[in-house]
Design a protein around this motif. Structure first.
Motif, mmCIF file in Angstrom:
data_model
loop_
_atom_site.group_PDB
_atom_site.id
_atom_site.type_symbol
_atom_site.label_atom_id
_atom_site.label_comp_id
_atom_site.label_asym_id
_atom_site.label_seq_id
_atom_site.Cartn_x
_atom_site.Cartn_y
_atom_site.Cartn_z
ATOM 1 N N LEU A 30 0.824 -1.203 0.000
ATOM 2 C CA LEU A 30 0.000 0.000 0.000
ATOM 3 C C LEU A 30 0.860 1.257 0.000
ATOM 4 O O LEU A 30 1.900 1.294 0.655
ATOM 5 C CB LEU A 30 -0.899 0.016 1.250
ATOM 6 C CG LEU A 30 -1.782 -1.210 1.477
ATOM 7 C CD1 LEU A 30 -2.292 -1.235 2.906
ATOM 8 C CD2 LEU A 30 -2.925 -1.212 0.482
ATOM 9 N N TYR A 31 0.412 2.289 -0.716
ATOM 10 C CA TYR A 31 1.044 3.610 -0.630
ATOM 11 C C TYR A 31 0.343 4.382 0.481
ATOM 12 O O TYR A 31 -0.857 4.619 0.403
ATOM 13 C CB TYR A 31 0.882 4.391 -1.937
ATOM 14 C CG TYR A 31 1.831 3.983 -3.025
ATOM 15 C CD1 TYR A 31 3.121 4.490 -3.058
ATOM 16 C CD2 TYR A 31 1.437 3.105 -4.022
ATOM 17 C CE1 TYR A 31 4.004 4.122 -4.065
ATOM 18 C CE2 TYR A 31 2.309 2.728 -5.029
ATOM 19 C CZ TYR A 31 3.585 3.245 -5.049
ATOM 20 O OH TYR A 31 4.450 2.876 -6.034
ATOM 21 N N PRO A 32 1.073 4.817 1.525
ATOM 22 C CA PRO A 32 0.440 5.575 2.600
ATOM 23 C C PRO A 32 -0.220 6.867 2.113
ATOM 24 O O PRO A 32 -1.337 7.178 2.509
ATOM 25 C CB PRO A 32 1.592 5.872 3.559
ATOM 26 C CG PRO A 32 2.555 4.758 3.323
ATOM 27 C CD PRO A 32 2.457 4.467 1.846
ATOM 28 N N ASN A 33 0.459 7.635 1.279
ATOM 29 C CA ASN A 33 -0.106 8.872 0.737
ATOM 30 C C ASN A 33 0.644 9.227 -0.541
ATOM 31 O O ASN A 33 1.575 10.036 -0.521
ATOM 32 C CB ASN A 33 -0.001 10.008 1.763
ATOM 33 C CG ASN A 33 -0.730 11.247 1.293
ATOM 34 O OD1 ASN A 33 -1.245 11.311 0.189
ATOM 35 N ND2 ASN A 33 -0.769 12.253 2.140
ATOM 36 N N PRO A 34 0.259 8.628 -1.682
ATOM 37 C CA PRO A 34 1.043 8.781 -2.907
ATOM 38 C C PRO A 34 1.037 10.184 -3.506
ATOM 39 O O PRO A 34 1.837 10.460 -4.390
ATOM 40 C CB PRO A 34 0.394 7.770 -3.866
ATOM 41 C CG PRO A 34 -0.989 7.585 -3.356
ATOM 42 C CD PRO A 34 -0.900 7.761 -1.870
ATOM 43 N N SER A 35 0.197 11.080 -3.009
ATOM 44 C CA SER A 35 0.234 12.443 -3.540
ATOM 45 C C SER A 35 1.424 13.221 -3.012
ATOM 46 O O SER A 35 1.920 14.121 -3.687
ATOM 47 C CB SER A 35 -1.070 13.187 -3.221
ATOM 48 O OG SER A 35 -1.194 13.382 -1.829
ATOM 49 N N THR A 36 1.907 12.860 -1.800
ATOM 50 C CA THR A 36 3.007 13.631 -1.226
ATOM 51 C C THR A 36 4.180 12.791 -0.751
ATOM 52 O O THR A 36 5.154 13.345 -0.232
ATOM 53 C CB THR A 36 2.512 14.485 -0.038
ATOM 54 O OG1 THR A 36 1.956 13.619 0.939
ATOM 55 C CG2 THR A 36 1.496 15.517 -0.496
ATOM 56 N N SER A 37 4.110 11.463 -0.885
ATOM 57 C CA SER A 37 5.256 10.629 -0.505
ATOM 58 C C SER A 37 5.306 9.388 -1.384
ATOM 59 O O SER A 37 4.287 8.956 -1.919
ATOM 60 C CB SER A 37 5.195 10.237 0.977
ATOM 61 O OG SER A 37 4.067 9.438 1.240
ATOM 62 N N GLY A 38 6.487 8.813 -1.521
ATOM 63 C CA GLY A 38 6.660 7.681 -2.422
ATOM 64 C C GLY A 38 6.894 6.360 -1.725
ATOM 65 O O GLY A 38 7.108 5.347 -2.385
ATOM 66 N N ASN A 39 6.862 6.329 -0.402
ATOM 67 C CA ASN A 39 7.141 5.079 0.305
ATOM 68 C C ASN A 39 5.938 4.139 0.251
ATOM 69 O O ASN A 39 4.821 4.544 -0.077
ATOM 70 C CB ASN A 39 7.555 5.354 1.748
ATOM 71 C CG ASN A 39 6.437 5.910 2.587
ATOM 72 O OD1 ASN A 39 5.686 6.779 2.156
ATOM 73 N ND2 ASN A 39 6.322 5.419 3.801
ATOM 74 N N VAL A 40 6.203 2.885 0.561
ATOM 75 C CA VAL A 40 5.151 1.872 0.572
ATOM 76 C C VAL A 40 5.120 1.166 1.920
ATOM 77 O O VAL A 40 6.102 1.179 2.671
ATOM 78 C CB VAL A 40 5.311 0.818 -0.554
ATOM 79 C CG1 VAL A 40 5.186 1.459 -1.922
ATOM 80 C CG2 VAL A 40 6.611 0.051 -0.406
ATOM 81 N N THR A 41 3.984 0.551 2.208
ATOM 82 C CA THR A 41 3.821 -0.293 3.389
ATOM 83 C C THR A 41 3.533 -1.703 2.908
ATOM 84 O O THR A 41 2.632 -1.918 2.090
ATOM 85 C CB THR A 41 2.656 0.193 4.268
ATOM 86 O OG1 THR A 41 2.976 1.487 4.762
ATOM 87 C CG2 THR A 41 2.411 -0.745 5.432
ATOM 88 N N TYR A 42 4.320 -2.648 3.412
ATOM 89 C CA TYR A 42 4.115 -4.064 3.126
ATOM 90 C C TYR A 42 3.314 -4.652 4.276
ATOM 91 O O TYR A 42 3.719 -4.544 5.436
ATOM 92 C CB TYR A 42 5.459 -4.791 3.015
ATOM 93 C CG TYR A 42 6.308 -4.293 1.879
ATOM 94 C CD1 TYR A 42 6.206 -4.854 0.609
ATOM 95 C CD2 TYR A 42 7.225 -3.258 2.074
ATOM 96 C CE1 TYR A 42 6.990 -4.397 -0.438
ATOM 97 C CE2 TYR A 42 8.010 -2.802 1.032
ATOM 98 C CZ TYR A 42 7.885 -3.372 -0.219
ATOM 99 O OH TYR A 42 8.664 -2.909 -1.257
ATOM 100 N N SER A 43 2.179 -5.266 3.946
ATOM 101 C CA SER A 43 1.313 -5.858 4.963
ATOM 102 C C SER A 43 1.435 -7.372 4.932
ATOM 103 O O SER A 43 1.551 -7.969 3.858
ATOM 104 C CB SER A 43 -0.139 -5.463 4.713
ATOM 105 O OG SER A 43 -0.272 -4.065 4.795
#
Length: 183
Positions: A112-125
């Motif tokens: 999942l992208y936490p907030n793709p409008s202002t950051s590029g990191n991802v969360t692996y669940s």
């Protein structure tokens, strides 16, 4: 389908820190419009897990979250360190550190992208199963959390009742419960 990707013309770092980095980009949209500045927050990638004990109890943690200024009930999660070999290795480390539990299986359920409008990191669940208590907690200096065991039905009800306030954790619980075929 048209290409909607922006062209990054330049970047300037405004602030760099271990936990948050802010940069200002100058971007050109496909229609030629220039966006200046466009602020981007750089964060490390994250992991979290729906974690179940050998007795099929969900492991939750209660901790204070200063940004929200609230104590929240969450699933276990954390930051992928540069020394971690993979997201799975990271979540196994986080689960052991925060709860003292080791798991038989760990399976990725979502990215999942936490907030793709202002950051590029991802969360692996992940969904972790077969947890056994093998150690005491080893918490970071800024962590103070309480481990709570609940039934899978209680976890499902927390999700349905909007009681899981951390959005990435709520999303991950959805995918975990879906994988368990209880949702």
């Amino acid at each position: 389908m048209s290409d909607l990707k922006w062209e990054k013309l330049s970047s300037e770092y405004i602030h760099k820190d271990q936990w948050a980095t802010l940069r200002a980009d100058v971007c050109k949209m496909p229609n030629g419009k220039i966006i200046e500045p466009y602020y981007v927050l750089e964060y490390a990638n994250w992991v979290n897990a729906v974690a179940l004990t050998e007795n099929n109890e969900a492991i939750m943690v209660r901790q204070y979250r200063h940004g929200a200024e609230r104590t929240l009930l969450e699933i276990v999660g954390g930051v992928i360190d540069e020394t971690d070999g993979s997201p799975e290795e990271t979540i196994r480390r986080e689960l052991l550190e925060e709860t003292g539990y080791e798991f038989d299986t760990v399976e990725q359920t979502a990215v999942l992208y936490p907030n793709p409008s202002t950051s590029g990191n991802v969360t692996y669940s992940f969904l972790a199963k077969g947890g056994r208590k093998v150690a005491e907690q080893v918490l970071d200096h800024s962590e103070e959390l309480e481990v709570i065991l609940i039934s899978v039905d209680e976890l499902k009800q927390l999700l349905l009742d909007n009681k899981l306030m951390q959005s990435l954790h709520a999303s991950s619980v959805f995918y975990g419960l879906r994988k368990l075929e209880v949702l």
